[in-house]
Design a protein around this motif. Structure first.
Motif, PDB file in Angstrom:
ATOM      1  N   GLY A 166       0.825  -1.205   0.000  1.00  0.00           N
ATOM      2  CA  GLY A 166       0.000   0.000   0.000  1.00  0.00           C
ATOM      3  C   GLY A 166       0.860   1.255   0.000  1.00  0.00           C
ATOM      4  N   LYS A 167       0.288   2.364  -0.446  1.00  0.00           N
ATOM      5  CA  LYS A 167       1.054   3.604  -0.521  1.00  0.00           C
ATOM      6  C   LYS A 167       1.501   4.079   0.850  1.00  0.00           C
ATOM      7  N   ASN A 168       0.667   3.861   1.856  1.00  0.00           N
ATOM      8  CA  ASN A 168       1.014   4.317   3.192  1.00  0.00           C
ATOM      9  C   ASN A 168       2.276   3.607   3.693  1.00  0.00           C
ATOM     10  N   ASP A 169       2.284   2.290   3.548  1.00  0.00           N
ATOM     11  CA  ASP A 169       3.449   1.498   3.948  1.00  0.00           C
ATOM     12  C   ASP A 169       4.660   1.851   3.093  1.00  0.00           C
ATOM     13  N   LEU A 170       4.436   2.010   1.792  1.00  0.00           N
ATOM     14  CA  LEU A 170       5.525   2.356   0.886  1.00  0.00           C
ATOM     15  C   LEU A 170       6.123   3.709   1.235  1.00  0.00           C
ATOM     16  N   ALA A 171       5.293   4.660   1.639  1.00  0.00           N
ATOM     17  CA  ALA A 171       5.773   5.994   1.995  1.00  0.00           C
ATOM     18  C   ALA A 171       6.698   5.936   3.212  1.00  0.00           C
ATOM     19  N   PHE A 172       6.350   5.106   4.216  1.00  0.00           N
ATOM     20  CA  PHE A 172       7.231   4.947   5.376  1.00  0.00           C
ATOM     21  C   PHE A 172       8.598   4.410   4.948  1.00  0.00           C
ATOM     22  N   ARG A 173       8.597   3.388   4.088  1.00  0.00           N
ATOM     23  CA  ARG A 173       9.847   2.770   3.661  1.00  0.00           C
ATOM     24  C   ARG A 173      10.676   3.719   2.787  1.00  0.00           C
ATOM     25  N   LEU A 174      10.006   4.466   1.927  1.00  0.00           N
ATOM     26  CA  LEU A 174      10.713   5.427   1.086  1.00  0.00           C
ATOM     27  C   LEU A 174      11.321   6.532   1.943  1.00  0.00           C
ATOM     28  N   ALA A 175      10.571   7.028   2.916  1.00  0.00           N
ATOM     29  CA  ALA A 175      11.087   8.078   3.803  1.00  0.00           C
ATOM     30  C   ALA A 175      12.299   7.580   4.573  1.00  0.00           C
ATOM     31  N   ALA A 176      12.285   6.327   5.006  1.00  0.00           N
ATOM     32  CA  ALA A 176      13.410   5.771   5.756  1.00  0.00           C
ATOM     33  C   ALA A 176      14.665   5.719   4.891  1.00  0.00           C
ATOM     34  N   SER A 187      15.851   9.471   3.861  1.00  0.00           N
ATOM     35  CA  SER A 187      16.353  10.265   4.989  1.00  0.00           C
ATOM     36  C   SER A 187      17.398   9.507   5.804  1.00  0.00           C
ATOM     37  N   ASP A 188      17.705   8.271   5.358  1.00  0.00           N
ATOM     38  CA  ASP A 188      18.715   7.440   6.024  1.00  0.00           C
ATOM     39  C   ASP A 188      18.382   7.233   7.499  1.00  0.00           C
ATOM     40  N   LYS A 189      17.138   6.805   7.754  1.00  0.00           N
ATOM     41  CA  LYS A 189      16.682   6.555   9.117  1.00  0.00           C
ATOM     42  C   LYS A 189      16.136   5.146   9.239  1.00  0.00           C
ATOM     43  N   THR A 216       9.566  10.412  10.941  1.00  0.00           N
ATOM     44  CA  THR A 216       8.584  11.318  11.538  1.00  0.00           C
ATOM     45  C   THR A 216       7.333  11.416  10.675  1.00  0.00           C
ATOM     46  N   ASP A 217       6.299  12.006  11.227  1.00  0.00           N
ATOM     47  CA  ASP A 217       5.071  12.227  10.459  1.00  0.00           C
ATOM     48  C   ASP A 217       5.332  13.127   9.256  1.00  0.00           C
ATOM     49  N   ASP A 218       6.197  14.139   9.453  1.00  0.00           N
ATOM     50  CA  ASP A 218       6.518  15.033   8.339  1.00  0.00           C
ATOM     51  C   ASP A 218       7.266  14.276   7.238  1.00  0.00           C
ATOM     52  N   ASP A 219       8.223  13.416   7.638  1.00  0.00           N
ATOM     53  CA  ASP A 219       8.935  12.594   6.650  1.00  0.00           C
ATOM     54  C   ASP A 219       7.951  11.742   5.856  1.00  0.00           C
ATOM     55  N   HIS A 220       7.056  11.122   6.574  1.00  0.00           N
ATOM     56  CA  HIS A 220       6.079  10.225   5.938  1.00  0.00           C
ATOM     57  C   HIS A 220       5.159  10.986   4.995  1.00  0.00           C
ATOM     58  N   GLN A 221       4.703  12.167   5.438  1.00  0.00           N
ATOM     59  CA  GLN A 221       3.779  12.942   4.622  1.00  0.00           C
ATOM     60  C   GLN A 221       4.437  13.413   3.334  1.00  0.00           C
ATOM     61  N   ARG A 222       5.699  13.859   3.426  1.00  0.00           N
ATOM     62  CA  ARG A 222       6.417  14.301   2.227  1.00  0.00           C
ATOM     63  C   ARG A 222       6.591  13.140   1.247  1.00  0.00           C
ATOM     64  N   LEU A 250       4.703  10.473   1.031  1.00  0.00           N
ATOM     65  CA  LEU A 250       3.390  10.083   0.511  1.00  0.00           C
ATOM     66  C   LEU A 250       2.953  11.013  -0.616  1.00  0.00           C
ATOM     67  N   ILE A 251       3.211  12.310  -0.451  1.00  0.00           N
ATOM     68  CA  ILE A 251       2.853  13.281  -1.490  1.00  0.00           C
ATOM     69  C   ILE A 251       3.685  13.029  -2.748  1.00  0.00           C
ATOM     70  N   ALA A 252       4.980  12.771  -2.557  1.00  0.00           N
ATOM     71  CA  ALA A 252       5.846  12.506  -3.703  1.00  0.00           C
ATOM     72  C   ALA A 252       5.395  11.246  -4.438  1.00  0.00           C
ATOM     73  N   LEU A 253       5.027  10.219  -3.705  1.00  0.00           N
ATOM     74  CA  LEU A 253       4.546   8.990  -4.333  1.00  0.00           C
ATOM     75  C   LEU A 253       3.291   9.248  -5.143  1.00  0.00           C
ATOM     76  N   HIS A 254       2.381   9.991  -4.591  1.00  0.00           N
ATOM     77  CA  HIS A 254       1.077  10.190  -5.215  1.00  0.00           C
ATOM     78  C   HIS A 254       1.165  11.089  -6.453  1.00  0.00           C
ATOM     79  N   HIS A 255       1.990  12.126  -6.385  1.00  0.00           N
ATOM     80  CA  HIS A 255       1.990  13.115  -7.469  1.00  0.00           C
ATOM     81  C   HIS A 255       3.141  12.955  -8.463  1.00  0.00           C
ATOM     82  N   ARG A 256       4.271  12.378  -8.036  1.00  0.00           N
ATOM     83  CA  ARG A 256       5.444  12.431  -8.898  1.00  0.00           C
ATOM     84  C   ARG A 256       6.036  11.075  -9.228  1.00  0.00           C
TER      85      ARG A 256
END
Length: 403
Positions: free
Chosen positions: A42-52, A55-57, A63-69, A71-77
Motif C-alpha cells: 500500500g502507498k502508506n506502507d511504501l511511503a514509510f519505507r521510502l522516507a526511511a 532520509s537514512d533513518k 517522523t510524520d513530516d517525513d512520511h507525509q512528504r 506520501l505526497i511525492a509517491l502520489h503526485h510524482r
C-alpha cells in the motif's frame, strides 16, 4: 498501423521508460516494491519505507513530516510516472505492484535498483536521461558497431539515413547538415557528459564508450535486432587483435568501411564491384583521404564505377583487375567491397542473394585490425607485392595488371 507509426510508438515507449528510470527516487520505489514480490504494498506502507531510505533513518525513526512528504511525492510524482512507463500497476483496492516488464528480467537492472551511492545515482540519472531521446539512442546504435572513433559528419550521415530508413545516397546534404548541427550542439555533449561516448570537438571524432548500466539491446530500435556486434563480441569473449570479426547488414558494413577510410594515414586500397555499393558518404571519405595526402587506389571491373570515381575524385589511382578472383565458391557469394587501410586494417564484404523485389543484396563482412591480425596478414600476402607494383606505376592512372 504503418511501420513509421509503429516505430514512433516504440520510440515513445522507450522515451517513457528511460525518463522514468532517470530519477534515483523512482528507482528506489521500484526496488522497495520489487522486494515485496509476490505481494503488493500500500502507498502508506511504501511511503514509510521510502522516507526511511531517503532520509537514512530506521523505520521507527521516520517522523510524520517525513512520511507525509514521501506520501505526497509517491502520489503526485513517483508512482504515476512509473505506471505510465509500464513498470508499476495499481490494483482495484489501491495496492501497488510491479508488472512483468522486460526490464525486470535484466540482471543489470537489478543492480541499478540496488545502488544506493549518491555519486553513482547521479551518474545513473544522467545516463538514463541521455537515453530518453530517440536520436541519441540512434547515435549510440551507430557508434556501438564501430571499434574506431569516427568523424561526426560520418556519424551524422549514418544517423540521418537510418532515421528515415533510406540509403545514404538518398539523404540530402542539407538534411545531413541539420542532423550534424544537432549532434554537435546538443546530443554529443550530453552523451559525453553521461560518459556514454567519447567526443573531442577539436579533432571532430566520436567513439562509443558504453556504460555498465546500459546494454546495447536497450538502445537499438525494436525492429533493428543486432547482428554480430563487433564491440559486443570483443567485450564478451575478450578477443585480441588476432581475431577476425564478422558484421551483417548494409548499414553497419558501410559505416565500418567509412571508419576504416578515415583512419588511413598513408595508403588506402578500395575495391567495389558495382556502382550501387558507392554511397555518397564513401565518396566524401575518399575525398577527405585525398585531401589528407593519402595515396588512394580504387579497383573495379565495372567501367561505370571507374568512370564515376574518375569524374568525382580524379586524384584516385584507378585499376581494372584482369583476373576474376572475386567469385567465392562453393556458396556462390562474391566480394562486393574491400577496404584496406595502411595495410593494417581490412574489411572484406560479400554479397548474398537479392530478396524478391529488393534492389539491394544481403551483405556480410569480415573485419581485421592490426598488423598481426590473421586477415590483415593474409591480405598483405595476397596484395602487398601488387600494391608495391601499383605504387611504382602511379603515373599511369589506368594501370592494369593480373591480380
Amino acid at each position: 498501423m504503418s511501420n513509421s507509426a509503429q516505430s514512433g510508438s516504440a520510440a515513445a515507449t522507450r522515451d517513457d521508460l528511460f525518463a522514468a528510470l532517470a530519477d534515483a527516487h523512482r528507482r528506489t520505489v521500484l526496488r522497495l516494491i520489487r522486494d515485496r514480490r509476490p505481494q503488493e504494498i500500500g502507498k502508506n506502507d511504501l511511503a514509510f519505507r521510502l522516507a526511511a531510505v531517503t532520509s537514512d533513518k530506521q523505520l521507527a525513526a521516520v517522523t510524520d513530516d517525513d512520511h507525509q512528504r514521501a506520501l505526497i511525492a509517491l502520489h503526485h510524482r513517483l508512482v504515476p510516472r512509473l505506471t505510465d512507463a509500464g513498470l508499476l500497476e495499481e490494483t482495484d483496492d489501491g495496492l501497488i505492484r510491479t508488472t512483468d516488464h522486460w526490464a525486470f528480467h535484466e540482471p543489470v537492472f537489478e543492480t541499478i535498483m540496488s545502488d544506493h551511492g549518491t555519486a553513482d545515482a547521479d551518474n545513473i540519472d544522467a545516463v538514463f536521461e541521455a537515453l530518453t531521446n530517440d536520436r541519441r539512442r540512434m547515435i549510440l546504435t551507430v557508434l556501438s558497431d564501430q571499434y574506431h572513433p569516427i568523424a561526426t559528419e560520418t556519424l551524422a550521415r549514418d544517423v540521418a539515413a537510418r532515421e528515415i530508413d533510406a540509403s545514404e545516397r538518398d539523404v540530402s546534404q542539407e538534411h545531413v547538415d541539420k542532423v550534424l548541427a544537432s549532434l554537435v550542439h546538443v546530443h554529443l555533449p550530453l552523451l559525453h557528459d553521461a560518459t556514454l561516448v567519447g567526443y573531442d570537438d577539436d579533432t571532430d571524432r566520436v567513439s562509443y564508450e558504453g556504460h555498465p548500466a546500459v546494454r546495447t539491446e536497450w538502445i537499438r530500435p525494436a525492429d533493428s535486432a543486432p547482428a554480430t556486434d563487433v564491440r559486443t563480441a570483443a567485450e564478451d569473449t575478450e578477443v585480441g587483435q588476432s581475431d577476425v570479426r564478422s558484421l551483417e547488414g548494409r548499414d553497419t558494413i558501410i559505416a565500418t568501411g567509412q571508419s576504416l577510410c578515415e583512419q588511413a594515414d598513408d595508403e588506402l586500397f578500395l575495391l567495389f564491384t558495382t556502382t550501387g555499393l558507392l554511397e555518397e558518404g564513401c565518396f566524401r571519405r575518399i575525398e577527405d583521404a585525398v585531401d589528407r595526402g593519402v595515396d588512394v587506389t580504387l579497383g573495379s571491373r565495372d567501367p561505370r564505377v571507374r568512370d564515376l570515381v574518375r569524374e568525382r575524385v580524379p586524384e584516385v589511382e584507378l585499376w581494372e583487375p584482369q583476373v576474376d578472383w572475386l567469385t567465392l565458391p562453393p556458396e556462390g557469394e562474391s566480394v562486393g567491397r574491400l577496404v584496406f587501410a595502411d595495410r593494417e586494417a581490412v574489411m572484406i564484404g560479400t554479397l548474398g542473394q537479392r530478396a524478391p523485389g529488393d534492389d539491394e543484396y544481403a551483405e556480410t563482412a569480415l573485419v581485421g585490425d592490426g598488423p598481426d591480425n590473421g586477415l590483415v596478414v593474409l591480405m598483405n600476402q595476397m596484395l602487398g607485392s601488387r600494391l608495391d607494383e601499383l605504387d611504382a606505376q602511379r603515373a599511369d592512372r589506368c594501370s592494369q595488371f593480373p591480380l
